[in-house]
Design a protein around this motif. Structure first.
Motif, PDB file in Angstrom:
ATOM      1  N   THR A 137       0.837  -1.265  -0.077  1.00  0.00           N
ATOM      2  CA  THR A 137      -0.237   0.106   0.010  1.00  0.00           C
ATOM      3  C   THR A 137       0.841   1.274   0.103  1.00  0.00           C
ATOM      4  O   THR A 137       1.881   1.276   0.478  1.00  0.00           O
ATOM      5  CB  THR A 137      -0.954   0.014   1.373  1.00  0.00           C
ATOM      6  OG1 THR A 137      -1.762   1.378   1.101  1.00  0.00           O
ATOM      7  CG2 THR A 137      -0.178  -0.003   2.422  1.00  0.00           C
ATOM      8  N   PHE A 138       0.390   2.334  -0.467  1.00  0.00           N
ATOM      9  CA  PHE A 138       0.999   3.597  -0.780  1.00  0.00           C
ATOM     10  C   PHE A 138       0.729   4.471   0.438  1.00  0.00           C
ATOM     11  O   PHE A 138       0.171   5.321   0.556  1.00  0.00           O
ATOM     12  CB  PHE A 138       0.743   4.390  -1.756  1.00  0.00           C
ATOM     13  CG  PHE A 138       1.144   3.778  -3.162  1.00  0.00           C
ATOM     14  CD1 PHE A 138       2.618   3.395  -3.159  1.00  0.00           C
ATOM     15  CD2 PHE A 138       0.136   3.751  -4.123  1.00  0.00           C
ATOM     16  CE1 PHE A 138       2.724   2.610  -4.543  1.00  0.00           C
ATOM     17  CE2 PHE A 138       0.692   3.040  -5.377  1.00  0.00           C
ATOM     18  CZ  PHE A 138       1.931   2.479  -5.483  1.00  0.00           C
ATOM     19  N   GLY A 139       0.967   3.724   2.051  1.00  0.00           N
ATOM     20  CA  GLY A 139       0.446   4.555   3.077  1.00  0.00           C
ATOM     21  C   GLY A 139       1.460   3.840   4.291  1.00  0.00           C
ATOM     22  O   GLY A 139       2.229   3.012   3.971  1.00  0.00           O
ATOM     23  N   PHE A 234       9.682   3.831   0.854  1.00  0.00           N
ATOM     24  CA  PHE A 234       9.385   5.159   0.980  1.00  0.00           C
ATOM     25  C   PHE A 234       9.043   5.753  -0.342  1.00  0.00           C
ATOM     26  O   PHE A 234       9.150   5.155  -1.208  1.00  0.00           O
ATOM     27  CB  PHE A 234      10.605   6.066   1.324  1.00  0.00           C
ATOM     28  CG  PHE A 234      10.796   6.363   2.694  1.00  0.00           C
ATOM     29  CD1 PHE A 234      10.894   5.500   3.913  1.00  0.00           C
ATOM     30  CD2 PHE A 234      10.945   7.711   3.127  1.00  0.00           C
ATOM     31  CE1 PHE A 234      10.921   5.749   5.048  1.00  0.00           C
ATOM     32  CE2 PHE A 234      11.147   7.980   4.569  1.00  0.00           C
ATOM     33  CZ  PHE A 234      11.181   7.059   5.373  1.00  0.00           C
ATOM     34  N   MET A 235       8.139   6.910  -0.401  1.00  0.00           N
ATOM     35  CA  MET A 235       7.987   7.554  -1.567  1.00  0.00           C
ATOM     36  C   MET A 235       8.162   8.855  -1.808  1.00  0.00           C
ATOM     37  O   MET A 235       8.179   9.672  -0.736  1.00  0.00           O
ATOM     38  CB  MET A 235       6.229   7.469  -1.799  1.00  0.00           C
ATOM     39  CG  MET A 235       5.805   8.138  -3.424  1.00  0.00           C
ATOM     40  SD  MET A 235       4.043   8.372  -3.352  1.00  0.00           S
ATOM     41  CE  MET A 235       3.551   6.570  -3.089  1.00  0.00           C
ATOM     42  N   SER A 236       8.943   9.395  -2.724  1.00  0.00           N
ATOM     43  CA  SER A 236       9.293  10.608  -2.740  1.00  0.00           C
ATOM     44  C   SER A 236       8.417  11.571  -2.906  1.00  0.00           C
ATOM     45  O   SER A 236       7.453  11.285  -3.749  1.00  0.00           O
ATOM     46  CB  SER A 236      10.444  10.812  -3.923  1.00  0.00           C
ATOM     47  OG  SER A 236       9.972  10.521  -5.098  1.00  0.00           O
ATOM     48  N   GLY A 496      -8.411  16.175   0.173  1.00  0.00           N
ATOM     49  CA  GLY A 496      -7.500  14.994  -0.407  1.00  0.00           C
ATOM     50  C   GLY A 496      -6.484  15.705  -1.370  1.00  0.00           C
ATOM     51  O   GLY A 496      -6.508  16.881  -1.364  1.00  0.00           O
ATOM     52  N   GLU A 497      -6.210  14.939  -2.456  1.00  0.00           N
ATOM     53  CA  GLU A 497      -5.087  15.417  -3.492  1.00  0.00           C
ATOM     54  C   GLU A 497      -6.099  16.430  -4.408  1.00  0.00           C
ATOM     55  O   GLU A 497      -7.185  15.992  -4.458  1.00  0.00           O
ATOM     56  CB  GLU A 497      -4.476  14.251  -4.449  1.00  0.00           C
ATOM     57  CG  GLU A 497      -3.406  14.806  -5.044  1.00  0.00           C
ATOM     58  CD  GLU A 497      -2.679  13.868  -5.836  1.00  0.00           C
ATOM     59  OE1 GLU A 497      -3.283  12.562  -5.649  1.00  0.00           O
ATOM     60  OE2 GLU A 497      -1.848  14.029  -6.652  1.00  0.00           O
ATOM     61  N   PHE A 498      -5.549  17.442  -4.815  1.00  0.00           N
ATOM     62  CA  PHE A 498      -6.120  18.319  -5.893  1.00  0.00           C
ATOM     63  C   PHE A 498      -7.312  18.734  -5.042  1.00  0.00           C
ATOM     64  O   PHE A 498      -8.479  19.246  -5.608  1.00  0.00           O
ATOM     65  CB  PHE A 498      -6.937  17.667  -7.087  1.00  0.00           C
ATOM     66  CG  PHE A 498      -5.882  16.981  -8.156  1.00  0.00           C
ATOM     67  CD1 PHE A 498      -5.222  18.058  -8.671  1.00  0.00           C
ATOM     68  CD2 PHE A 498      -5.321  15.706  -8.499  1.00  0.00           C
ATOM     69  CE1 PHE A 498      -4.306  17.569  -9.708  1.00  0.00           C
ATOM     70  CE2 PHE A 498      -4.796  15.380  -9.287  1.00  0.00           C
ATOM     71  CZ  PHE A 498      -4.174  16.062 -10.119  1.00  0.00           C
TER      72      PHE A 498
HETATM   73  C1  NOJ Z   1      -0.175  10.576  -6.125  1.00  0.00           C
HETATM   74  C2  NOJ Z   1      -0.306  10.728  -4.689  1.00  0.00           C
HETATM   75  O1  NOJ Z   1       0.215  11.909  -4.474  1.00  0.00           O
HETATM   76  C3  NOJ Z   1       0.315   9.681  -3.984  1.00  0.00           C
HETATM   77  O2  NOJ Z   1       0.148   9.877  -2.680  1.00  0.00           O
HETATM   78  C4  NOJ Z   1      -0.141   8.304  -4.466  1.00  0.00           C
HETATM   79  O3  NOJ Z   1       0.232   7.229  -3.712  1.00  0.00           O
HETATM   80  C5  NOJ Z   1      -0.059   8.070  -5.636  1.00  0.00           C
HETATM   81  N1  NOJ Z   1      -0.474   9.100  -6.891  1.00  0.00           N
HETATM   82  C6  NOJ Z   1      -0.504   6.851  -6.391  1.00  0.00           C
HETATM   83  O4  NOJ Z   1      -1.441   6.676  -6.564  1.00  0.00           O
END
Ligand code: NOJ
Length: 743
Positions: A137-139, A234-236, A496-498
Motif C-alpha cells: 500500500t502507498f501508506g 518510501f515514496m518521494s 485530499g489530493e487536488f
Molecule cells: C499521487 C499521490 O500523491 C500519492 O499519494 C499516491 O500514492 C500516488 N498518486 C499513487 O496513486
C-alpha cells in the motif's frame, strides 16, 4: 526525535535470501533489471502498451492502479511463467484507511490519540487488501500539515511531530506486522518524503521552503519513526524542497534516509515524478531526469516510463554503471523474497469475500470511529440526547451521504457502503421519529480531476431553483421537529489530493441553512463531516452542541449516533488547531515566542480584524464527564545533560459517567542555542476512568525529548537550560512545573 537510528530497517534478509538475490542479479539481463525499477499502470483509463506484453518481456517490477483479483492472478502468471527470470510482480494500491471496511480517515484516527486504534485499523485494511491480491500500500501518509487549506491534511496525523510519529509507527506496524512474510499483511510506504505538507499557500504541489531545523525538528520525525518501525518502502514527494524537486534530492534519499537513518528498503517516486523533473525545470530531458533520480537514490519510477525509456542508454554511454542499476534493484528483489512472493505469487480468489465478511472488521471500524470523534461544544449538557425523542429532524447535504461518511481516498472501484448519520440516528429512535431533508447540495467550484475514476456516477449540478426549493424544504422539515441534527461539512472530494481551498468556511449555503434553523429557537446539534478543520466561527458561538466526526468510515453513522445518544462518551482530541479563517493558515500551537509574546497586552496586534488564537486549540476535546488533572510531580527539579526525569500526574473522573481523558505533557525550553517553541508535546496517554476513579499517568523526559536540531550549532544539541512543563487536557494546559538541565 533521535539523532540516528541504530537498527537496519526493514529487517535484514537472511544469508539465503541475499544469495538468491545475488543469483538473480547474476542471470538477469540489463533490460530485466531496469524492468524491476518500473512500476506500470494497470488502469484501464490509461492508454499505453498492454500490461501483459510489458510484463512478458520482464519490463515491469510492479503494477499500480489496478484493483481486480482475477486480473492480478492473470498478470502474475505472465510474470512468473512467461517472463525471462520469472520474477513475481508487486501489486500496489493506495489503501489509505481501509480496503472494503472503511475506517476513519487518518486525520480522524490521529484524533483518537490512541496509536492502537490506528494500528488495528491498518492491520484490518492490510488483511482485506492482501486477500484481494494487493501486496503493497502507498501508506501511511505521514506529512506534517499545519495549513488546513492544503487538501491532503486529511491523509495525515495533523500538525504535531510527536503525535505524528506515534501514529506513523502504529500504522507501519498495522500494515506490515512484524514479519514481512505474513500473508495477512502488506508492505507499507512512508510518504511523501519530505515536506509536502508545507506547500506555499496550502496549494497542492506548490514549492516548499523549510529550513533544515524545521525539517529535522518537525517534518522528519514521523518518517524516522516509520524507519524505526521497519517500514519497507518510501515514496518521494512531488514538489520542490528548497528549490530541488524531492524526487531528485540526493540529500533526502541518500544522506538522510539511508546514511543517517539506516533505511535499506526501496524508494518509489510519486506518480510521474521522475518524468516531472523535466517539467519542474530540474532535468534537461527524460534521460537527464532518469540519471538524476537514480543517482539521487530513487529506486522505482512510478508510471512515468522514464527509467525504462532511458536507463539502458545511460549505461550504454557510460553515464551509469551496471553496479548502480544493481544497487537500485537489490532491495526490490530482497523484499519480494522476504515476502515469499516467489513461493506464493497468487491469491486465492475466494478469500476476499470470507475476509470482508468477518464481523470484527465492522466492529473495529465502529470503535475506531467512536474513539476518533471530538466533542467541540456541549452547552447546557444538550448531549447526550434521549432515545425517547419522538420528533427529530436530520438535516443537511451530508446526512445521508455514504461518500462523505466514508471520506476521501477510496481504493479504485470502491462502492461506498457506509452507514450514514441519518441511518445511525434512525436506528436509535422509534420508527417514524426521524424526518430528513438534505437542503441544497454542496459542490466544488472546479470539479475534481479524479471524478472520472470514481464509480459513483457524476450527477448534473443542482440548479439554483432546485437548491432554493431544497433549502425551503429543509427549513420546513426542521420546523416540524422538536430537535434538529444538522449534518454539514465537506464532500469527500473537497479534501485530499487536488483539493486545496482558500477558505475554511462551510461550503455552499450550509451556514445560511444552519442560521435559518437556529432562528426557530429549537435545540440544534451540529455534526461535522469533513477532512480538514473548518472555521465554524458562527456555529461555535451559537449552536449549543457540536461534534467533529471527521470522515468516519463505513460505520460512521452508527458511531455518531452512539455518541449523540450517550451509548459512547466521546474522548477524541484535535490533532490540529482549528483556525478562525483560512487566511490564518498556517496556524499551529508550537510556534516560537516573539518579542510580543502571547502574554503581552500588545499581542492582539497580530491582526486588527480578528483574534489570532485558534477557534479550538490543538489537543482540545470535551467529554460527557469532567476530569481533574492534579498532583504534578517531577522525580527531580534538576537533571544533568543526558539524564531523564520522570513526570507523573493524577487524573480523576469528577463527573457522573465513565469517560476517557487524554493527558498531555508539554514543555518549553526557556533559552538555548536556538529559540524553542512556546510549547511542544512530549507525551500523552489516553485513559478510561469510572466516575470518581483516579489514575496516575507517568511520562519520561530524556535526551530524545530534550534535544533538537539547532540552526546556530548546525547540528543536534541538548542545551543546559531551564524548562517550563505543563500537564493537562489540551495545549493550553495550566498545571505547571519548572525543571532545569545542567552541565
Ligand atoms: C499521487 C499521490 O500523491 C500519492 O499519494 C499516491 O500514492 C500516488 N498518486 C499513487 O496513486
Amino acid at each position: 526525535m533521535k539523532k540516528a537510528s541504530t537498527a537496519v530497517s526493514p529487517p535484514p534478509p537472511s544469508p539465503e535470501i541475499t544469495a538468491r538475490v545475488d543469483a538473480l542479479l547474476g542471470k538477469m539481463s540489463l533490460a530485466e533489471k531496469i524492468g524491476q525499477l518500473a512500476q506500470i499502470s494497470g488502469a484501464e483509463f490509461m492508454p499505453g502498451p498492454a500490461a501483459e506484453d510489458t510484463i512478458r518481456q520482464g519490463g515491469a517490477g510492479s503494477v499500480l492502479w489496478l484493483n481486480n483479483t482475477k486480473r492480478f492472478n492473470d498478470l502474475q502468471k505472465v510474470a512468473v511463467e512467461e517472463s525471462p527470470s520469472g520474477i513475481p510482480l508487486l501489486f500496489a494500491l493506495d489503501v489509505i484507511h481501509g480496503y472494503r471496511t472503511i475506517f476513519p480517515v487518518p486525520l480522524a484516527l490521529a484524533s483518537s490519540w490512541d496509536p492502537d486504534v490506528a494500528e488495528q485499523a491498518q492491520s484490518i485494511a492490510a488483511k482485506e487488501a492482501r486477500a484481494a491480491g494487493i501486496h503493497w500500500t502507498f501508506g501511511p501518509m505521514i506529512d506534517i500539515a499545519r495549513d488546513a487549506r492544503w487538501g491532503r491534511i486529511v491523509e495525515g496525523a495533523g500538525e504535531d511531530p510527536y503525535l505524528g510519529s506515534a501514529m506513523a509507527a502504529a500504522q507501519v506496524r498495522g500494515f506490515q506486522g512484524s514479519n514481512l512474510a505474513d500473508p495477512e499483511r502488506v508492505l507499507a510506504c512512508a510518504k511523501h518524503f519530505a515536506g509536502y505538507g508545507a506547500a506555499d499557500g496550502g496549494r497542492d504541489y506548490d514549492p516548499v521552503f523549510l529550513s533544515e531545523a524545521q525539517l529535522r525538528n518537525v517534518y522528519f520525525p514521523p518518517f524516522q519513526a516509520a524507519v524505526d518501525a521497519g517500514v519497507a518502502t518510501f515514496m518521494s514527494a512531488y514538489m520542490d524542497l528548497n528549490n530541488v524537486p524531492a524526487s531528485g534530492c540526493r540529500w533526502l534519499m541518500r544522506d538522510v534516509l539511508r546514511e543517517e537513518w539506516g533505511f535499506t528498503g526501496f524508494v518509489v517516486s510519486d506518480a510521474f515524478a521522475v518524468g516531472n523533473l523535466v517539467i519542474q525545470g530540474h532535468a534537461r530531458d527524460g534521460q537527464d531526469a532518469a540519471r538524476r533520480a537514480l543517482t539521487a537514490g530513487l529506486n522505482m519510477d512510478m508510471a512515468s516510463g522514464t527509467y525504462v525509456g532511458n536507463l539502458a542508454d545511460l549505461v550504454q554511454d557510460g553515464s551509469l554503471s551496471v553496479d548502480q542499476i544493481d544497487e537500485m534493484v537489490r532491495p526490490i528483489l530482497t523484499l519480494k523474497l522476504q515476502m515469499e512472493l516467489f513461493e506464493n505469487p497468487y491469491v486465492d480468489e475466494t478469500l476476499l469475500d470470507k475476509v470482508v465478511a468477518l464481523p470484527e472488521h465492522r466492529q473495529a471500524a465502529r470503535q475506531a470511529a467512536q474513539r476518533s470523534m471530538v466533542l467541540l461544544r456541549n452547552e447546557g449538557g444538550l448531549l447526550p440526547l434521549s432515545k425517547n425523542l419522538k420528533n427529530v429532524a436530520v438535516i443537511g447535504p451530508l446526512a445521508d451521504s455514504m461518500e462523505a461518511t466514508e471520506g476521501s481516498w477510496m481504493v479504485f472501484g470502491h462502492q461506498p457502503a457506509a452507514v450514514t448519520v441519518l441511518q445511525g440516528v434512525r436506528a436509535k429512535l422509534a420508527d417514524g421519529a426521524v424526518s430528513y431533508a438534505p437542503g441544497p447540495e454542496i459542490n466544488r467550484d472546479f470539479p475534481h480531476p479524479f471524478g472520472e475514476f470514481n464509480l459513483s456516477e457524476r450527477k448534473p449540478l443542482q440548479s439554483l431553483e432546485d437548491a432554493e426549493a431544497a433549502f425551503h424544504t429543509a427549513v420546513a422539515t426542521a420546523k416540524e421537529a422538536d430537535l434538529v441534527i444538522m449534518v454539514m461539512g465537506e464532500n469527500a472530494d473537497m479534501a485530499g489530493e487536488f483539493a486545496s481551498r482558500g477558505s475554511l468556511d462551510l461550503p455552499g449555503r450550509q451556514e445560511e441553512l444552519l442560521k435559518a434553523v437556529h432562528a426557530m429557537g429549537k435545540p440544534v446539534v451540529l455534526v461535522l463531516l469533513n477532512g480538514r478543520p473548518l472555521s465554524i466561527n458562527w456555529a461555535a458561538e451559537n449552536i449549543p452542541a457540536i461534534l467533529e466526526a471527521w470522515e468516519p468510515g463505513s460505520e460512521g453513522g452508527n458511531a455518531v449516533a452512539d455518541i449523540l445518544f450517550g451509548d459512547v462518551n466521546p474522548g477524541g482530541k484535535l490533532p490540529v488547531c482549528v483556525p478562525r479563517s483560512g487566511s490564518h493558515a498556517p496556524l499551529y500551537y508550537a510556534r516560537t515566542l516573539t518579542h510580543q509574546p502571547e502574554s503581552s497586552p500588545m499581542y492582539r496586534s497580530r491582526y486588527w480584524d480578528s483574534p489570532t488564537t485558534p477557534l479550538y486549540p490543538f489537543g482540545f476535546g470535551l467529554s460527557y464527564t469532567t476530569f481533574a488533572i492534579t498532583k504534578l510531580r517531577l522525580s527531580k527539579a534538576q537533571v544533568k545533560l543526558g539524564q531523564s526525569i520522570t513526570v507523573t500526574a493524577d487524573v480523576t473522573n469528577t463527573g457522573q459517567v465513565t469517560g476517557d481523558e487524554v493527558v498531555q505533557l508539554y514543555i518549553h525550553q526557556k533559552w538555548g542555542s536556538d529559540s524553542r517553541p512556546m510549547r511542544e508535546l512530549k507525551g500523552f496517554e489516553r485513559v478510561t476512568l469510572q466516575p470518581g476513579e483516579t489514575k496516575t499517568v507517568t511520562f519520561q523526559l530524556g535526551p530524545d525529548e530534550l534535544r533538537y536540531w539547532s540552526t546556530n550549532a548546525n547540528g543536534w544539541v541538548q542545551d543546559a537550560a531551564a524548562f517550563d512543563l505543563w500537564v493537562g487536557a489540551d495545549s493550553l494546559a495550566t498545571l505547571h512545573a519548572d525543571f532545569e538541565v545542567v552541565d
